[in-house]
Write an enzyme that holds these catalytic residues in place. Structure first.
Site, PDB file in Angstrom:
ATOM      1  N   CYS A   1       0.823  -1.206   0.000  1.00 23.62           N
ATOM      2  CA  CYS A   1       0.000   0.000   0.000  1.00 23.62           C
ATOM      3  C   CYS A   1       0.865   1.267   0.000  1.00 23.62           C
ATOM      4  CB  CYS A   1      -0.979  -0.034   1.174  1.00 23.62           C
ATOM      5  SG  CYS A   1      -2.357   1.116   0.987  1.00 23.62           S
TER       6      CYS A   1
ATOM      7  N   HIS B   1      -4.035  -4.929   0.173  1.00 29.73           N
ATOM      8  CA  HIS B   1      -3.648  -5.468   1.480  1.00 29.73           C
ATOM      9  C   HIS B   1      -3.785  -6.983   1.462  1.00 29.73           C
ATOM     10  CE1 HIS B   1      -3.930  -1.629   4.073  1.00 29.73           C
ATOM     11  NE2 HIS B   1      -3.992  -1.275   2.810  1.00 29.73           N
TER      12      HIS B   1
ATOM     13  N   GLU C   1      -2.864  -9.208   3.670  1.00 23.50           N
ATOM     14  CA  GLU C   1      -2.807  -9.896   4.962  1.00 23.50           C
ATOM     15  C   GLU C   1      -4.166 -10.393   5.435  1.00 23.50           C
ATOM     16  OE1 GLU C   1      -4.139  -5.998   5.406  1.00 23.50           O
ATOM     17  OE2 GLU C   1      -2.154  -6.557   4.670  1.00 23.50           O
TER      18      GLU C   1
END
Length: 390
Positions: A270, A365, A367
């Site tokens: 990001c 993102h 994760e």
């Protein structure tokens, strides 16, 4: 009974509603998130610092909050806008109600407004500054229907700080280094690799993802110098997500160039993706209304697969999508760069891959906090790159 409240936009548009969360006033850049759930992860994501988040899904709060899903130890959003707040949590995991959680963290909100209409307005006009004002926080003698009060509030909104040019990573970063040891099946074992993660607004789940692959992750503050970073002798360096304008992050960009010069494997997410772009000599620009939510389709150009991903960014890297380009900075110093991922909604650059040095990044993102798990393999790619270089 809830008191009246106003959502006031920079362009003079006013949406009347009811106070929700803490009663008071707040200002920030107003953005919208298309996620239907994962609101606790969203509100605790440091990338949302100084932003008022409009949740486009009409019903928010039904799963409550718990002690596991926070991505930091506080709520970072400047304010929250919802249409229909849940009366009570109905999840077996809930340990509290969302509104109580926002009150505890001093977050001003508004409910009973048409969040779809607000979203359409922002898509047409672009994101802008805004403010939420509970009736009890209005100027003395004014009420929510008073044009005089509204004019004053519009002035307060326009006087608030803009996101363009803002340096915010230093505000949200950890004050001191800390270490996340290998987890899961690697717990108690010697680290597979040692990674230094520069905290520009890092989410809890990110170092955990690396630790679950056997990495020892040393998370360091934004103000860490290149020499301090190199002293830790990392096998790889990671730059996290975070808030603000990447053009204002001059310290981080110079530190990253030092990492690239040392040929240390690099991975960014990001904000880290935008900083890699700028370190390589490319520009960044502000998107009209950004990407936020947990349902954004991205094409991995190397595999040809489409992944549904979580996003939270208002800036993007500016470089040609269709062919590898020599990095402008340093007259060939960093070699060629290719666009690895593309957003399928609007063609925005969603990832970079350096072809001549060990560095890559993604704008989304991976994760899975909050969001799908499609991109988690990106962490495996980083570990593999470190091993190949080592």
């Amino acid at each position: 009974m809830r008191e009246q409240a106003l959502l006031v936009l920079e362009d003079g548009t006013v949406f009347p509603g009811l106070a929700w969360g803490k009663r008071g006033r707040t200002t920030g850049e107003i953005v919208f998130s298309t996620a239907m759930t994962g609101y606790q992860e969203t509100f605790t994501d440091p990338s949302y610092h100084q932003q008022i988040v409009v949740m486009t899904a009409p019903h928010i709060g039904n799963t409550g909050v718990n002690d596991e899903d926070g991505e930091s130890d506080r709520v970072w959003t400047a304010g929250v806008v919802v249409r229909d707040p849940a009366r009570r949590a109905s999840s077996w995991r809930a340990t509290g109600e969302l509104e109580d959680y926002l009150i505890e963290h001093d977050v001003v909100g508004i409910c009973e407004v048409d969040t779809r209409a607000i979203t359409r307005h922002l898509r047409d006009r672009g994101v802008m500054k805004a403010g939420i004002f509970s009736a009890s926080a209005l100027p003395a003698g004014a009420d929510t229907g008073s044009q005089q009060a509204r004019d004053i509030l519009i002035g307060l909104v326009n006087d608030s700080p803009a996101m363009a040019g803002a340096e915010l990573a230093s505000v949200v970063s950890t004050p001191a280094p800390y270490v996340v040891e290998p987890r899961g099946k690697f717990e108690g074992q010697d680290p597979v690799v040692k990674i230094v993660a520069v905290d520009l607004g890092i989410k809890n789940r990110t170092p955990w993802q690396l630790a679950e692959r056997g990495a020892q992750v040393t998370v360091v503050p934004q103000a860490t110098t290149l020499q301090e970073l190199l002293t830790l002798e990392p096998d790889g360096v990671f730059f996290s997500n975070g808030p603000g304008d990447p053009a204002a992050a001059t310290h981080e960009i110079e530190m990253l160039r030092g990492v690239l010069d040392a040929k240390i494997p690099f991975f960014g997410i990001c904000f880290g993706n935008q900083l890699l772009g700028r370190a390589l000599g490319f520009g960044t620009y502000k998107l009209e209304y950004g990407h936020r939510g947990a349902n954004q389709p991205v094409l991995d150009r190397e595999t040809g697969k489409v992944e549904i991903t979580a996003h939270n960014h208002g800036f993007a890297v500016d470089l040609p999508v269709d062919e590898a380009t020599e990095a402008p900075y340093g007259e060939g110093r960093y070699g060629r760069v290719a666009v690895s991922h593309v957003g399928l909604n609007d063609g925005v650059v969603e990832g970079l891959r350096c072809l001549d040095i060990p560095a890559f990044s993604v704008q989304f993102h991976p994760e899975a906090a909050a969001g799908p798990h499609d991109g988690e393999h990106i962490f495996d790619r980083f570990i593999t790159m470190i091993k190949e270089v080592g």
